[in-house]
Scaffold this motif. Structure first.
Motif, mmCIF file in Angstrom:
data_model
loop_
_atom_site.group_PDB
_atom_site.id
_atom_site.type_symbol
_atom_site.label_atom_id
_atom_site.label_comp_id
_atom_site.label_asym_id
_atom_site.label_seq_id
_atom_site.Cartn_x
_atom_site.Cartn_y
_atom_site.Cartn_z
ATOM 1 N N CYS A 54 0.838 -1.213 0.000
ATOM 2 C CA CYS A 54 0.000 0.000 0.000
ATOM 3 C C CYS A 54 0.867 1.255 0.000
ATOM 4 O O CYS A 54 0.547 2.242 -0.683
ATOM 5 N N SER A 55 1.959 1.219 0.755
ATOM 6 C CA SER A 55 2.868 2.356 0.804
ATOM 7 C C SER A 55 3.498 2.598 -0.566
ATOM 8 O O SER A 55 3.568 3.743 -1.037
ATOM 9 N N LEU A 56 3.952 1.536 -1.206
ATOM 10 C CA LEU A 56 4.565 1.660 -2.528
ATOM 11 C C LEU A 56 3.570 2.238 -3.536
ATOM 12 O O LEU A 56 3.909 3.132 -4.321
ATOM 13 N N ILE A 57 2.342 1.747 -3.500
ATOM 14 C CA ILE A 57 1.298 2.260 -4.400
ATOM 15 C C ILE A 57 1.044 3.746 -4.136
ATOM 16 O O ILE A 57 0.875 4.542 -5.067
ATOM 17 N N PHE A 58 1.049 4.122 -2.861
ATOM 18 C CA PHE A 58 0.817 5.521 -2.507
ATOM 19 C C PHE A 58 1.906 6.426 -3.071
ATOM 20 O O PHE A 58 1.615 7.457 -3.701
ATOM 21 N N TRP A 59 3.183 6.068 -2.870
ATOM 22 C CA TRP A 59 4.277 6.928 -3.323
ATOM 23 C C TRP A 59 4.357 6.982 -4.841
ATOM 24 O O TRP A 59 4.620 8.045 -5.416
ATOM 25 N N VAL A 60 4.119 5.847 -5.497
ATOM 26 C CA VAL A 60 4.113 5.842 -6.960
ATOM 27 C C VAL A 60 2.966 6.701 -7.489
ATOM 28 O O VAL A 60 3.134 7.490 -8.437
ATOM 29 N N SER A 61 1.791 6.574 -6.859
ATOM 30 C CA SER A 61 0.627 7.362 -7.287
ATOM 31 C C SER A 61 0.867 8.847 -7.075
ATOM 32 O O SER A 61 0.481 9.676 -7.916
ATOM 33 N N LEU A 62 1.507 9.192 -5.964
ATOM 34 C CA LEU A 62 1.813 10.599 -5.697
ATOM 35 C C LEU A 62 2.767 11.147 -6.750
ATOM 36 O O LEU A 62 2.581 12.267 -7.263
ATOM 37 N N TYR A 63 3.773 10.366 -7.094
ATOM 38 C CA TYR A 63 4.730 10.790 -8.113
ATOM 39 C C TYR A 63 4.054 10.966 -9.473
ATOM 40 O O TYR A 63 4.262 11.980 -10.154
ATOM 41 N N LEU A 64 3.223 10.000 -9.858
ATOM 42 C CA LEU A 64 2.524 10.093 -11.142
ATOM 43 C C LEU A 64 1.562 11.275 -11.161
ATOM 44 O O LEU A 64 1.378 11.921 -12.201
ATOM 45 N N SER A 65 0.963 11.579 -10.014
ATOM 46 C CA SER A 65 0.069 12.740 -9.927
ATOM 47 C C SER A 65 0.848 14.033 -10.134
ATOM 48 O O SER A 65 0.390 14.940 -10.840
ATOM 49 N N PHE A 66 2.023 14.128 -9.540
ATOM 50 C CA PHE A 66 2.859 15.304 -9.748
ATOM 51 C C PHE A 66 3.266 15.430 -11.223
ATOM 52 O O PHE A 66 3.268 16.535 -11.779
ATOM 53 N N CYS A 67 3.626 14.298 -11.835
ATOM 54 C CA CYS A 67 4.008 14.327 -13.245
ATOM 55 C C CYS A 67 2.836 14.765 -14.124
ATOM 56 O O CYS A 67 3.034 15.436 -15.146
ATOM 57 N N MET B 149 14.468 3.795 -5.008
ATOM 58 C CA MET B 149 15.558 2.958 -5.519
ATOM 59 C C MET B 149 15.310 2.614 -6.989
ATOM 60 O O MET B 149 16.221 2.732 -7.830
ATOM 61 N N CYS B 150 14.097 2.214 -7.310
ATOM 62 C CA CYS B 150 13.758 1.868 -8.692
ATOM 63 C C CYS B 150 13.874 3.096 -9.598
ATOM 64 O O CYS B 150 14.367 2.997 -10.729
ATOM 65 N N GLY C 113 17.779 -3.377 5.773
ATOM 66 C CA GLY C 113 17.665 -3.234 7.225
ATOM 67 C C GLY C 113 16.219 -3.279 7.690
ATOM 68 O O GLY C 113 15.892 -3.936 8.683
ATOM 69 N N ILE C 114 15.340 -2.576 6.972
ATOM 70 C CA ILE C 114 13.921 -2.576 7.357
ATOM 71 C C ILE C 114 13.311 -3.963 7.171
ATOM 72 O O ILE C 114 12.579 -4.456 8.043
ATOM 73 N N VAL C 115 13.607 -4.601 6.031
ATOM 74 C CA VAL C 115 13.082 -5.953 5.786
ATOM 75 C C VAL C 115 13.564 -6.910 6.869
ATOM 76 O O VAL C 115 12.796 -7.756 7.362
ATOM 77 N N MET C 116 14.821 -6.774 7.258
ATOM 78 C CA MET C 116 15.397 -7.668 8.264
ATOM 79 C C MET C 116 14.678 -7.553 9.603
ATOM 80 O O MET C 116 14.286 -8.568 10.192
ATOM 81 N N VAL C 117 14.469 -6.334 10.092
ATOM 82 C CA VAL C 117 13.855 -6.181 11.410
ATOM 83 C C VAL C 117 12.364 -6.528 11.366
ATOM 84 O O VAL C 117 11.808 -6.991 12.371
ATOM 85 N N LEU D 256 9.586 1.912 3.957
ATOM 86 C CA LEU D 256 10.091 0.880 3.054
ATOM 87 C C LEU D 256 9.474 1.020 1.666
ATOM 88 O O LEU D 256 10.169 0.883 0.650
ATOM 89 N N GLY D 257 8.174 1.298 1.606
ATOM 90 C CA GLY D 257 7.524 1.503 0.318
ATOM 91 C C GLY D 257 8.158 2.653 -0.443
ATOM 92 O O GLY D 257 8.370 2.560 -1.667
ATOM 93 N N TYR D 258 8.496 3.728 0.268
ATOM 94 C CA TYR D 258 9.148 4.868 -0.387
ATOM 95 C C TYR D 258 10.534 4.489 -0.889
ATOM 96 O O TYR D 258 10.906 4.818 -2.021
#
Length: 248
Positions: free
Chosen positions: A13-26, A91-92, A114-118, A84-86
């Protein structure tokens, strides 16, 4: 795997949110280029995650300097999943557009791992949350500096203030307080060796950044000093009738 289902859903959900925010800005800010819109997302993430991680670390607790390796709380997990989603998105983006060097990509990789590990271990989120707070605290100033440079307002008093705050915060928080946190992590018997190793790697990357910042600060101070010396030699009557006064 059942314990990881909820965090995986939050990260998605976090990844979808940040990608959607970026696409909205574009879409709605299409007069600017892709990096401008990506850095807007980075700035928003930095502000939000600093506020959230500060609440987790200073109010909700526990205190990272005294409880490293403690079990993850629900709020810590949520904040880490949001971040982590951000980091996956950024990174991509950086790999696709090839805008960052090896040190920044290493920082992103270490943050993601690090986040995935913890999250998988179920503990040590308290110190990772503190590391994210320290790392992202300086990020808004870095982005503001970039926006000032792109808009032609960097060489000003505001640009100098932003640079000064960035250097001070980075050296005091990420190097000074970060070093204290790493000491507490390494001397505590609770965190696993792999978590301690990750902490050492993250702190080493911070020092690589710090070396670059010291070089930048030295060049800027040197330039300011030379400019001041030139001005002090002839502070008045630099121009006469629109031409440089050669008497200076």
């Amino acid at each position: 795997m059942r314990e990881m289902a909820a965090p995986m859903l939050l990260v998605t959900c976090s990844l979808i949110f940040w990608v959607s925010l970026y696409l909205s800005f574009c879409q709605f800010n299409n007069q600017q280029h892709y990096e401008w819109n990506c850095r807007l997302v980075t700035l928003i993430h930095g502000v939000f995650i600093v506020c959230f991680s500060a609440y987790v670390g200073f109010i909700d607790g526990p205190w990272p300097f005294t409880h490293p390796g403690s079990p993850n709380t629900e709020l810590q997990t949520q904040v880490l999943c949001l971040s982590l989603g951000y980091f996956i998105f950024d990174m991509c983006w950086c790999i696709y557009f090839q805008t960052e060097g090896l040190v920044m990509l290493s920082h992103h990789c270490l943050s993601i791992l690090g986040i995935v590990m913890v999250l998988a271990l179920g503990h040590s989120a308290v110190e990772v949350n503190a590391v994210i707070f320290g790392s992202e605290l300086t990020n808004p100033f870095l982005q503001i500096r970039w926006f000032l440079r792109e808009s032609g307002h960097y060489h000003s008093v505001l640009g100098d203030i932003v640079d000064l705050l960035f250097v001070l915060l980075f050296s005091c928080v990420r190097i000074g307080i970060g070093g204290r946190l790493l000491y507490c992590e390494l001397t505590s018997p609770v965190p696993l060796p792999v978590v301690k190793l990750a902490g050492v790697a993250m702190y080493a990357v911070s020092w690589l950044f710090m070396l670059s910042i010291v070089k930048f600060a030295w060049r800027k101070i040197n330039h300011k000093y030379k400019t001041w010396r030139e001005w002090s030699r002839c502070p008045f009557h630099l121009y006469a009738n629109g031409h440089v006064n050669k008497a200076c």
